[in-house]
Design a protein around this motif. Structure first.
Motif, PDB file in Angstrom:
ATOM      1  N   GLU A  76      -0.618  -1.526  -3.180  1.00  0.00           N
ATOM      2  CA  GLU A  76      -1.010  -1.764  -1.780  1.00  0.00           C
ATOM      3  C   GLU A  76      -2.488  -2.133  -1.680  1.00  0.00           C
ATOM      4  O   GLU A  76      -2.865  -3.041  -0.940  1.00  0.00           O
ATOM      5  N   SER A  77      -3.288  -1.407  -2.435  1.00  0.00           N
ATOM      6  CA  SER A  77      -4.733  -1.558  -2.274  1.00  0.00           C
ATOM      7  C   SER A  77      -5.251  -2.855  -2.890  1.00  0.00           C
ATOM      8  O   SER A  77      -6.063  -3.560  -2.277  1.00  0.00           O
TER       9      SER A  77
ATOM     10  N   ASN B  33      -3.555  -5.539  -3.448  1.00  0.00           N
ATOM     11  CA  ASN B  33      -3.040  -6.641  -2.634  1.00  0.00           C
ATOM     12  C   ASN B  33      -3.892  -6.818  -1.376  1.00  0.00           C
ATOM     13  O   ASN B  33      -4.331  -7.930  -1.050  1.00  0.00           O
ATOM     14  N   MET B  34      -4.155  -5.706  -0.700  1.00  0.00           N
ATOM     15  CA  MET B  34      -4.920  -5.803   0.555  1.00  0.00           C
ATOM     16  C   MET B  34      -6.350  -6.270   0.292  1.00  0.00           C
ATOM     17  O   MET B  34      -6.881  -7.128   1.011  1.00  0.00           O
TER      18      MET B  34
ATOM     19  N   PHE C 256      -7.896  -9.906   1.879  1.00  0.00           N
ATOM     20  CA  PHE C 256      -9.085  -9.984   2.738  1.00  0.00           C
ATOM     21  C   PHE C 256     -10.361 -10.321   1.954  1.00  0.00           C
ATOM     22  O   PHE C 256     -11.455 -10.240   2.490  1.00  0.00           O
TER      23      PHE C 256
END
Lengths: 322, 325
Positions: free
Chosen positions: A156-157, A159-160, A164
């Motif tokens: 998750e991290s 990818n995020m 951004f």
């Protein structure tokens, strides 16, 4: 590392020795029950902490792990406050509330060690957003281990952070063992660093015991991040010299492998030899550094031992405010 | 006074705080052009842009982690978890990280983070979108838990939450976003830990929060016809809890009904009942009654769904049982 000053190299060597001797002392104090609870020494992994923290500035952030003493020291933590915390004293970094796994320091931009494997990885995303919004070129280093790279929050991290284009440098310290699970058996792809391609970010697989290589890779990743090119994943391959903690004999580890790393890949010894070969330091300098560091560590133990315990009355008052 | 929808009151609070503090930003799923699942953030992407209205991938743990990390480094994020049911995906970040960071680092760090979410049944969205999980967060030292019922309360409390230096679970209810209520034009905030008497009465105290405030008001209207006067205490914040307001009302009425949509086992309602028993047993003229949800996953079928949560009739029945005594 050609553009690094002699002084900076000496500072790095001193930090390596400082971490090595600090960790050795904590193990000793653990074995004599002065430190209790959990203790996760970073012996054998010193080059990653020092190489990485030397490649960024004092304004940049780091997010650490349960094996975080080295990161703290490399970022400039005060040994007295660290040792006092390990002894659970009121003068410690966390006022005796946190112990080994929760040392943090706002001034040093040290956003905390963490007792949860992978727990710091999502937090680094937020620090990355913060740096991006501030727009002043700060970066975040997020340390974690091979074990954490199998955790859901890793996906998750990263990818995020990539979506951004956040200025975060993900450094996986692959020390081969998550408690007793060997990363050769737990990571489905060949290298943790290969996972970077899933997140559209550069991946580096480096010798984490070679301070120069760590420094140069982190420097490049930090430069990229500062330019707005987003995060990187660096797998720094290393070896956990001890068990998971001082009471773990590490029965699951191969003896030849352990001997190899200790004899051939000692990050402190190898960097020392390198600086001697470069004519930057002599045996006498090393003795001087060792003496200075021994004094700092002895002083920190003295400070910790002489420090008061947290007050029970104060604790009971504080509880009411939570 | 003008009346506005609950979700509009949320939007006003967010706008006021974002305008007055540039460190406030929003992060969550579908909060961009979509405006949030309940449209509380309608138009905010146009007003503030994607830098301050961060529309994320479906990554609940990373959303809360991002909120924590930004909070640790000088910002005041409002992280949205679309349904409280999805906080299950982020419990490490909420419980082990946000709730404990300030304490366990010896106050070195603090986490001014608001986690906005919503729960509750009534919309036919079944077991994974209808839960009332406030007790989980109520149980964890280090979290504040806010559950506003009215437009007035949600606006004033959200502003307070954003200004708080510690993590706040801000739990709304999906059935009340369109409720209209009076909200003054001028700015105001509501302090945490201050209950509101939603209706004054003499014979029985009803403790209710979130959507159950409205069920209790309906019940009180019914009971009034039978000459039973109910006092409704809405704590508004479960942590900190205005236990004094409850005790003082119980001292006046001598009777207490605790209402909660959440299932009873391990509930906030049970804890309130225990506290009042400890603190005000001598003032009670009858046993405390708890009116709570059934211990069941929320069913899809409307008849079954409605049967699983409390209604005004259940509250009326409970009040009559203890007022007789």
């Amino acid at each position: 590392m050609t553009n690094i000053s002699k002084e900076a190299k000496i500072e790095m060597l001193k930090k390596l020795i400082e971490i090595r001797r600090f960790e050795e002392k904590t193990v000793q104090l653990y074995q004599t029950a002065k430190i209790w609870g959990y203790l996760h020494p970073s012996l054998g992994q010193e080059a990653i902490a020092v190489g990485a923290c030397s490649a960024i500035t004092g304004d940049d952030y780091i997010v650490s792990t349960h094996r975080g003493h080295g990161h703290c020291i490399a970022k400039g933590a005060n040994l007295n406050l660290m040792m006092a915390e390990l002894l659970g004293k009121a003068t410690g970094y966390c006022k005796g509330r946190g112990g080994s796994m929760h040392i943090a320091d706002t001034e040093l931009k040290m956003l905390g060690a963490n007792g949860i494997v992978g727990g710091g990885i999502p937090i680094s995303v937020g620090a990355g957003f913060s740096c991006k919004m501030d727009g002043n070129g700060k970066v975040v280093i997020c340390f974690f281990g091979d074990g954490a790279s199998n955790n859901g929050v890793f996906h998750e991290s990263l990818n995020m952070a990539s979506v951004f284009k956040l200025p975060v440098i993900y450094i996986c310290e692959n020390n081969l063992y998550a408690i007793s699970m060997c990363s050769r058996e737990s990571v489905a792809c060949k290298n943790v660093g290969d996972r970077a391609s899933s997140y559209g970010m550069p991946g580096y697989i480096i010798d984490g015991n070679d301070l120069t290589e760590v420094y140069e890779t982190v420097k490049k990743a930090a430069d990229d991040a500062r330019k707005g090119n987003g995060p990187s994943l660096i797998e720094a391959q290393t070896y956990r010299w001890g068990g998971h903690h001082p009471n773990d004999p590490g029965a699951y580890k191969d003896k030849e492998e352990a001997d190899y790393y200790k004899k051939e890949k000692d990050p402190v010894v190898n960097f020392k030899k390198k600086l001697m070969a470069e004519g930057i330091i002599t045996d006498r300098d090393i003795d001087k550094f060792e003496d200075e560091i021994k004094k700092m560590i002895d002083d920190s133990v003295k400070f910790a031992e002489e420090s008061p315990e947290p007050e029970l009355d104060k604790f009971l008052e504080e509880v009411k405010q939570i | 006074m003008r009346e506005i929808e609950y979700r509009e009151a949320i939007r006003e609070a967010v706008i006021e705080e974002m305008d007055s503090d540039e460190k406030v930003f929003l992060i969550g799923e579908d909060i961009g052009v979509y405006g949030g699942a309940f449209r509380a953030y309608k138009g905010l992407i146009d007003k503030y842009g994607p830098e301050r209205v961060i529309n994320t991938p479906i990554s609940e743990a990373a959303i809360i982690g991002a909120g924590i990390g930004a909070a640790l480094t000088g910002y005041r994020p409002i992280a949205e978890i679309m349904f409280i049911d999805f906080t299950t995906l982020t419990m490490d970040q909420i419980v082990n990280q946000a709730a404990k960071i300030r304490y366990m680092t010896g106050d070195s760090l603090n986490v001014p983070l608001v986690i906005r979410t919503q729960g509750g049944a009534g919309r036919g969205v079944a077991a994974q979108h209808s839960q009332s999980l406030e007790a989980w967060f109520y149980h964890v030292p280090g979290l504040k838990v806010v559950m506003p019922a009215t437009s007035y309360d949600v606006k004033g409390l959200l502003k307070t939450a954003i200004r708080d230096d510690n993590p706040v679970m801000f739990i709304e209810h999906k059935m009340i976003y369109l409720n209209k209520g009076p909200v003054p034009e001028e700015e105001y905030t509501i302090p945490f830990g201050k209950a509101d008497i939603k209706r004054e009465g003499e014979d029985v105290t009803i403790f209710a929060y979130s959507n159950m405030v409205f069920k209790s008001l309906e019940a009180a209207g019914e009971l009034q016809k039978d000459g039973i006067s109910c006092e409704i205490i809405d704590p508004r914040t479960l942590v900190p809890l205005d236990i004094e307001a409850i005790i003082s009302s119980v001292k006046k009425t001598g009777r207490l009904v605790v209402v909660s949509e959440a299932c009873r086992r391990g509930s906030v309602a049970s804890d309130i009942s225990a506290m009042v028993t400890e603190e005000a047993f001598d003032f009670l003229d009858a046993p405390i009654k708890i009116v709570a949800g059934l211990n069941t996953p929320i069913p899809y079928n409307s008849t079954l769904e409605q049967a699983s949560i409390p209604h005004a009739a259940d509250i009326v029945k409970a009040v009559k049982e203890i007022v007789k005594k």
